[in-house]
Design a protein around this motif. Sequence first.
Motif, PDB file in Angstrom:
ATOM      1  N   LYS A 537       0.842  -1.201   0.000  1.00 52.12           N
ATOM      2  CA  LYS A 537       0.000   0.000   0.000  1.00 52.12           C
ATOM      3  C   LYS A 537       0.871   1.244   0.000  1.00 52.12           C
ATOM      4  N   ILE A 538       2.045   1.114   0.639  1.00 56.45           N
ATOM      5  CA  ILE A 538       2.959   2.260   0.653  1.00 56.45           C
ATOM      6  C   ILE A 538       4.391   1.759   0.498  1.00 56.45           C
ATOM      7  N   VAL A 539       5.117   2.395  -0.388  1.00 53.81           N
ATOM      8  CA  VAL A 539       6.500   2.013  -0.621  1.00 53.81           C
ATOM      9  C   VAL A 539       7.393   3.200  -0.290  1.00 53.81           C
ATOM     10  N   VAL A 540       8.374   2.958   0.572  1.00 50.89           N
ATOM     11  CA  VAL A 540       9.356   3.987   0.874  1.00 50.89           C
ATOM     12  C   VAL A 540      10.421   3.937  -0.214  1.00 50.89           C
ATOM     13  N   CYS A 541      10.687   5.058  -0.853  1.00 52.28           N
ATOM     14  CA  CYS A 541      11.744   5.111  -1.853  1.00 52.28           C
ATOM     15  C   CYS A 541      12.854   5.976  -1.279  1.00 52.28           C
ATOM     16  N   ASP A 542      13.957   5.333  -0.847  1.00 53.42           N
ATOM     17  CA  ASP A 542      15.036   6.073  -0.198  1.00 53.42           C
ATOM     18  C   ASP A 542      16.117   6.387  -1.223  1.00 53.42           C
ATOM     19  N   GLU A 543      16.078   7.565  -1.800  1.00 53.91           N
ATOM     20  CA  GLU A 543      17.038   7.975  -2.836  1.00 53.91           C
ATOM     21  C   GLU A 543      17.168   6.899  -3.919  1.00 53.91           C
ATOM     22  N   PRO A 544      16.061   6.446  -4.510  1.00 58.55           N
ATOM     23  CA  PRO A 544      16.154   5.271  -5.388  1.00 58.55           C
ATOM     24  C   PRO A 544      16.925   5.531  -6.670  1.00 58.55           C
ATOM     25  N   THR A 545      17.166   6.783  -7.020  1.00 60.71           N
ATOM     26  CA  THR A 545      17.836   7.027  -8.297  1.00 60.71           C
ATOM     27  C   THR A 545      19.175   7.742  -8.133  1.00 60.71           C
ATOM     28  N   SER A 546      19.603   7.981  -6.886  1.00 57.28           N
ATOM     29  CA  SER A 546      20.808   8.807  -6.746  1.00 57.28           C
ATOM     30  C   SER A 546      22.064   8.061  -7.157  1.00 57.28           C
ATOM     31  N   ALA A 547      21.997   6.717  -7.223  1.00 58.43           N
ATOM     32  CA  ALA A 547      23.193   5.981  -7.654  1.00 58.43           C
ATOM     33  C   ALA A 547      23.167   5.742  -9.166  1.00 58.43           C
ATOM     34  N   LEU A 548      22.173   6.283  -9.864  1.00 54.89           N
ATOM     35  CA  LEU A 548      21.996   5.970 -11.286  1.00 54.89           C
ATOM     36  C   LEU A 548      22.301   7.176 -12.173  1.00 54.89           C
ATOM     37  N   ASP A 549      22.610   6.897 -13.426  1.00 56.26           N
ATOM     38  CA  ASP A 549      22.815   7.962 -14.399  1.00 56.26           C
ATOM     39  C   ASP A 549      21.486   8.611 -14.753  1.00 56.26           C
ATOM     40  N   GLN A 564       2.458   3.602  -9.648  1.00 57.00           N
ATOM     41  CA  GLN A 564       1.576   4.317  -8.737  1.00 57.00           C
ATOM     42  C   GLN A 564       0.194   4.513  -9.353  1.00 57.00           C
ATOM     43  N   ARG A 565       0.209   4.864 -10.629  1.00 56.47           N
ATOM     44  CA  ARG A 565      -1.064   5.111 -11.290  1.00 56.47           C
ATOM     45  C   ARG A 565      -1.890   3.824 -11.368  1.00 56.47           C
ATOM     46  N   ARG A 566      -1.182   2.700 -11.659  1.00 57.00           N
ATOM     47  CA  ARG A 566      -1.893   1.441 -11.851  1.00 57.00           C
ATOM     48  C   ARG A 566      -2.312   0.798 -10.541  1.00 57.00           C
ATOM     49  N   GLU A 567      -1.414   0.833  -9.545  1.00 64.65           N
ATOM     50  CA  GLU A 567      -1.659   0.083  -8.318  1.00 64.65           C
ATOM     51  C   GLU A 567      -2.205   0.961  -7.199  1.00 64.65           C
ATOM     52  N   GLN A 568      -2.323   2.235  -7.447  1.00 62.17           N
ATOM     53  CA  GLN A 568      -2.807   3.156  -6.422  1.00 62.17           C
ATOM     54  C   GLN A 568      -1.974   3.092  -5.143  1.00 62.17           C
ATOM     55  N   VAL A 569      -0.662   2.916  -5.311  1.00 55.96           N
ATOM     56  CA  VAL A 569       0.211   2.805  -4.160  1.00 55.96           C
ATOM     57  C   VAL A 569       0.642   4.214  -3.723  1.00 55.96           C
ATOM     58  N   SER A 570       0.966   4.339  -2.434  1.00 53.69           N
ATOM     59  CA  SER A 570       1.514   5.612  -1.943  1.00 53.69           C
ATOM     60  C   SER A 570       3.020   5.501  -1.851  1.00 53.69           C
ATOM     61  N   TYR A 571       3.706   6.630  -2.018  1.00 44.10           N
ATOM     62  CA  TYR A 571       5.160   6.627  -1.854  1.00 44.10           C
ATOM     63  C   TYR A 571       5.560   7.586  -0.746  1.00 44.10           C
ATOM     64  N   LEU A 572       6.576   7.163   0.000  1.00 43.92           N
ATOM     65  CA  LEU A 572       7.289   8.108   0.849  1.00 43.92           C
ATOM     66  C   LEU A 572       8.620   8.271   0.150  1.00 43.92           C
ATOM     67  N   PHE A 573       8.813   9.407  -0.515  1.00 43.64           N
ATOM     68  CA  PHE A 573       9.932   9.546  -1.435  1.00 43.64           C
ATOM     69  C   PHE A 573      11.014  10.435  -0.834  1.00 43.64           C
ATOM     70  N   ILE A 574      12.188   9.836  -0.592  1.00 44.60           N
ATOM     71  CA  ILE A 574      13.300  10.570   0.003  1.00 44.60           C
ATOM     72  C   ILE A 574      14.300  10.878  -1.083  1.00 44.60           C
ATOM     73  N   SER A 575      14.692  12.131  -1.219  1.00 44.53           N
ATOM     74  CA  SER A 575      15.727  12.444  -2.186  1.00 44.53           C
ATOM     75  C   SER A 575      16.382  13.760  -1.830  1.00 44.53           C
ATOM     76  N   HIS A 576      17.637  13.882  -2.207  1.00 42.93           N
ATOM     77  CA  HIS A 576      18.299  15.172  -2.023  1.00 42.93           C
ATOM     78  C   HIS A 576      18.141  16.005  -3.292  1.00 42.93           C
ATOM     79  N   ASP A 577      17.657  15.364  -4.357  1.00 40.24           N
ATOM     80  CA  ASP A 577      17.498  16.069  -5.631  1.00 40.24           C
ATOM     81  C   ASP A 577      16.126  16.731  -5.660  1.00 40.24           C
ATOM     82  N   LEU A 578      16.109  18.045  -5.477  1.00 41.78           N
ATOM     83  CA  LEU A 578      14.830  18.738  -5.328  1.00 41.78           C
ATOM     84  C   LEU A 578      14.000  18.680  -6.605  1.00 41.78           C
ATOM     85  N   GLY A 579      14.665  18.643  -7.761  1.00 39.91           N
ATOM     86  CA  GLY A 579      13.924  18.551  -9.014  1.00 39.91           C
ATOM     87  C   GLY A 579      13.140  17.248  -9.087  1.00 39.91           C
TER      88      GLY A 579
END
Lengths: 705, 294
Positions: A537-549, A564-579
């Motif tokens: 129901k909720i997935v924590v994304c802890d900087e999931p893309t900061s190690a990627l190009d 998210q659109r398909r499964e109606q899941v919520s995210y707790l999205f952590i990132s240092h990239d404000l964009g």
Amino acid sequence: MSTVSPQLPGGAGDPDGGAAGADALTVDAIDISYRVRGRDLVTVRDVSFRIGRGESYGLVGESGSGKSTIALAVVRYLARNGRVSRGGIAIDGRDVLAMSSGELRKLRQNTVSMVYQEPGKALNPTIRVGRQVAEVFELAGLKRPEALERSREMLEKVRISDPEGVMKRYPHQLSGGMLQRVVIAMALAAEPSLLILDEPTTALDATVEAEVLDLISALRTEFETSLLFISHNLAVIAKMCDRVGVLYAGELMEEGPAREVFDDPRNPYTVGLLRCIPRRGTAKNQDTLDTIPGFPPGPGEIQQGCVFAGRCGLVEDRCRQEAPPLYAVDAPSGRARQSRCHFHERAQTPPRVVKPQREDGAAANGAGLGEVLVSAADVSKTFHMEGQTIHGLVDVNVEVRAGETLGLVGESGSGKTTLARVLLGLTPPDKGATLAIEGSALPDNARARTRDQRKALQIVFQNPDSALNRRHSIRRLLSRALDKLGGYKGEALAKRLRALLVEVRVAERYLPMRPAQLSGGLKQRVAIARAFAGDPKIVVCDEPTSALDVSVQAAILNLLNDLQRREQVSYLFISHDLGVVRYLSDRIAVLYLGRIMELGTAEQVFNAPHHPYTEALLSAVPTLEPGGAAARERIKLEGEIPSAANPPTGCVFHTRCPRFLGDVCVNTEPPLAEAEPGHAIRCHIPLEELRRLQATEVTVAGAGD
Amino acid sequence: MSVDAVPIESAGALAAGRSEVRREVLRELMRSPLFLLGAFILLVWIVCAIFGSTIAPHSPFDQNLEKINQAPSGAHLFGTDQLGRDMLSRVIVGSRNIMIIAPLGTVLGTAMGTSLGLVMGYFRGWPDDSLGRIVEAFLALPLVVTGLLVVTALGHSNAIIILVIGIVFTPLIARTVRAAVLLERELDYVAAARLRGEGAAYIMFIEILPNVLAPILVEFTVRLGYAIFLVATLSFLGVGIQPPSPDWGLEISQNFGQVTAGYWWEVLFDAVAIISLVVAVNLVSDSIERVLER
């Protein structure tokens, strides 16, 4: 259409290239190859560029593009099996490749300096900082006392406020930003004519990065040093460099004045890279990100034609047959530009890979619509370490609603990851905290939770190499999760596994492989698949893309968005990239020293009026938008992030606050008060006053126009 | 100035699978002459241990009182002992004992040490503290003294000696495994397993154990060398295998009085056998460690 001979890389400088007015660096048609198991692998091919005196030149490219290899070759630091197999390199008009080891030592001592990504690794942990800086002066022939005096002056120049104190300390006692200043001080001590910076701010927080970049700019003018600036971050290059070279698979794809290249790219690869980055103010329901399909080729893999042909939207037969030379581009400004593309005249408009999707705003705008899914009330977390009490989280209250993305932003040490771990049940909070999921109490410890509760809350970690057991096959990794979380067995499991792979777009042939055999993006897709194995129901994304190009990041962000659109899941999205946070989040919480400073919808947080800390964070980030950097005054944050073991009194931000009021900030901690519906700010300054103060600056979201 | 912490980008660092890695390790080992030398010596002793009396030129038990204390010659390459038994045959057959006891003892110690190390490293806290004290106490005792005490107390069958080796090695191996597990448990895949609701045993043995096999393998080979030495020492002290069975340590102990009488060959070849086996194991273990750590 005219071609430029590779021997004389374009530029406005003197064409004679005589030793007298020689360029700081000339790289002339070099190939770099590594000998691996008796075969020569060419990793850099036919790269030419020159850096004039006092000029700042940027090299951008994704990992494996050869940018660091070039930097190493310039000072002859290549690994033993690597060599410059063709072409020449000259620093100050002197041939580097022909130098003896004694001459090389002199060159590295007096003429060239390098600064790397990890300042901690560049310093000896057992020697006090002062002695290490002084060593540079002693090498130059000064006596110890004099060298120490000069070191003190040098540290002052890199704006270290207490140089004597810093000199007495060991490297581990200094913060990352402080260490990088020390390394820069050492690099500039010999007043080099060329300074090579290899991702110097990648390991630093945005606010610290901004300060270090400012420092480099200022010192560059003061010392009249030329810069070779290497980064994967296009915005940083745009801010720091006069000219830029875009590298792909070891070849220079495009070169020219930095602003022009980014504002008006003439190579499909540059265009693709720029499209992968979420533009300021763009949100997920307004636009999907474009991606670059496929993978970069391995060294020596492409023998014929353009190296980018396999991934290019404009590809024609000619591209596969005939390798393009660097064409001179007729730019409106008349300044020298080159592009390695047969079709550079129409390179600005390759077809999009991902169809732009616009939705009827209401459906995707989860904020305020869904019911509360997970709530955390009065969460504090105190760590006890070596007699110190560290307040990791202080009285945090958050709710995540069904189908929404809550973004968590803040500098390192602000408590973002601790909050996520508390919700997941990996770190028990202090007594008095209340966690709940769909209205029922949620135990502190993951082991004590029911299977339904466990599968409802999952995580995608930052680093897939750490998150996926390297000894287990992809099939085993996913099957175990489907079994333990989803309760699937036998045939049902096999069926669900195939469906899951389709959802995250991983081919079935990867199933028997181990994580090390997959690329970074694929590994992260497997990690995402694992998180979705039990229909969370909720997935924590802890900087999931900061190690990627960036190109891979765009694809992963699109995937998260789709899911998210398909499964109606919520995210707790952590990132240092404000964009990235702005792009994905419906609501955003800004953390500082374990406290929520601001909480509101993405628009409320990103647009004025907002908390002075948010304001400073936003202004610290370099931007690619035309004229963006110049248009707004940067809010400078003074000093270091205070220690969480000994937080400031009153408002914890008062020591660095650009809008500091006075005694009230020092003595009284402001409450996190709702300033307008759905928007809470922890500040003594009333909202209207903030609105007035911040109105003078261009609002960040609108900076694009 | 030159900063020496240069990140080296290796073109060879391409994605490699597990079988590929294993093949690469093997290829690397085959290229090392020291490994090949060690492996060859080891192989010779393994053949001797298995086929012992079949390949020995004489029976190791046949006494010939007319030919006692004969120096090495064409008939008896290693000479004969004080009962006229052929030394070469006794050295060959004498390998069996040590080649069975030492590896089995080491396997037992590795298995117990690994389990203990996993528990200590994974749980930390009080299990680590209390077990850690016991481990330290064990480490403070000299191996031979501990071994001697236990064997004297429990009697000297081969099974007991294997058990003794297992017990004295357990803390040593536990310490190494614990250190590796402490690093491993902080990785996110362990957190992911906890979020799936996996039990501690599953996380320790299925998730973590495969990732700490490399240090365990190195530790096993190093300990094997010690075990050989320990078995020989115990036999020398008379608490191992009993006469008239041929055994290197036992023979040295029985014959070393003869050296002063000039009959050096009755001790030398057994001693060389022990040394060669220990050195061979160490050569192999060093090579494996070097290859795995790269």
